[in-house]
Design an enzyme around this catalytic site. Structure first.
Site, PDB file in Angstrom:
ATOM      1  N   TYR A 137       0.853  -1.187   0.000  1.00  0.00           N
ATOM      2  CA  TYR A 137       0.000   0.000   0.000  1.00  0.00           C
ATOM      3  C   TYR A 137       0.889   1.238   0.000  1.00  0.00           C
ATOM      4  CZ  TYR A 137      -3.660   3.230   1.826  1.00  0.00           C
ATOM      5  OH  TYR A 137      -4.525   4.272   2.031  1.00  0.00           O
ATOM      6  N   LYS A 165      -1.381  -1.494  -4.092  1.00  0.00           N
ATOM      7  CA  LYS A 165      -2.352  -0.408  -4.204  1.00  0.00           C
ATOM      8  C   LYS A 165      -1.576   0.900  -4.217  1.00  0.00           C
ATOM      9  CE  LYS A 165      -5.674   2.247  -1.489  1.00  0.00           C
ATOM     10  NZ  LYS A 165      -6.242   2.450  -0.138  1.00  0.00           N
TER      11      LYS A 165
END
Length: 302
Positions: A137, A165
């Protein structure tokens, strides 16, 4: 490790709170149902929009157990288990595995500056400690540390690191992640957009979906971006993606996740406020939100 595809629109679900800032478990169950009934493809407890940065370890465990129970296997559950230290990240990841999460979303270490070698070692150590799929992330505006595409390419070679992500807002970085993922030799690597405006463009470039904060306000609209894309209705998917722009324009009035939670409340969902001190929006912001929400409701967005 249980195989899983990372795809679709995943909602970083809000953590509803009472006036005393305790967690509203009943409303959390309602929020799970609201997301699933509107077609969301996955649920991500205590991410940025779920205020994971301000919840205690025990509160995160409670939230995850409730979400796992209420979801009952209908959609995958992504647990945000990243922390500043490698030790705490491992502890949180093991908790999430025991609680029944399907995927770990691990934010980059924050506050102290980290080299790319330190970032690589951090994720590698965590990946070796748990037998679960991991999504990297990247949100450098919040953490102060960016995960470089070259580091993603290295991490992709670790079997249970299966995706990333990107919430940098930089589409070139997303493209870099997609290319980095192609080097994975022991499975598929998935790239998800963490910027709601870039979801359709990420899909068109070879990504597989997005973790979308706006899904807490417009779950059906956001889910339709992916569904329309899969159906080959690209222009309609682009229209759905662009329809959230007026709402995102309201982010200038405060912390984006405070705007999102306030908007969900204005729409009649009993989610409460964000935990202090991140819970204030000026009157002009409330007025702008109410105007945009009314306009979007008239357009059929939900």
């Amino acid at each position: 490790m249980k195989p899983i595809e990372l795809k679709g629109i995943i909602s970083p679900i809000l953590t509803p709170m009472h006036a005393d800032e305790s967690i509203n478990v009943e409303e959390l169950r309602n929020e799970v149902e609201r997301m699933i009934s509107n077609g969301i493809h996955g649920i991500f407890p205590f991410g940025t929009n779920g205020e994971g940065y301000i919840l205690s370890a025990e509160e995160k465990k409670t939230v995850l157990e409730v979400v796992v129970d209420q979801t009952a296997g209908r959609v995958p559950i992504y647990a945000g288990t990243g922390a500043i230290s490698t030790k705490e990240t491992i502890a949180q990841s093991k908790m999430a595995q025991e609680a029944g999460a399907d995927v770990l979303s691990i934010i980059a270490p924050s506050f102290a500056a980290a080299s790319q070698e330190e970032i690589y070692t951090h994720y590698k150590t965590v990946a070796e400690a748990v037998d679960m799929p991991i999504v990297l992330y990247n949100i450098p505006a919040r953490t102060g540390n960016a995960i470089a595409p070259a580091t993603v390419a290295r991490l992709a070679q670790i079997e249970n690191i299966i995706g990333a992500k990107d919430s940098s807002g930089n589409f070139s970085n997303i493209l870099g992640y997609i290319e980095a993922g192609k080097t994975k030799t022991n499975g598929t690597f998935y790239t998800l957009s963490g910027n709601d405006q870039l979801i359709i463009w990420t899909l068109l470039a070879g990504g597989t979906g997005g973790i979308a904060g706006c899904a807490n306000v417009y779950p059906q609209t956001m889910a339709s971006i992916y569904d329309l894309f899969v159906e080959g209705k690209i222009e309609e998917a682009k229209t759905a993606n662009s329809s959230i722009q007026s709402f995102r324009d309201c982010f200038k009035y405060g912390n984006p996740n405070t705007i999102v939670k306030t908007a969900a409340g204005l729409l009649g969902n009993n989610v409460g406020k964000c935990r202090a001190p991140f819970n204030q929006i000026p009157e002009a912001g409330i007025d702008a939100l109410q105007k945009v929400l009314a306009e979007n409701k008239a357009r059929g967005m939900r």
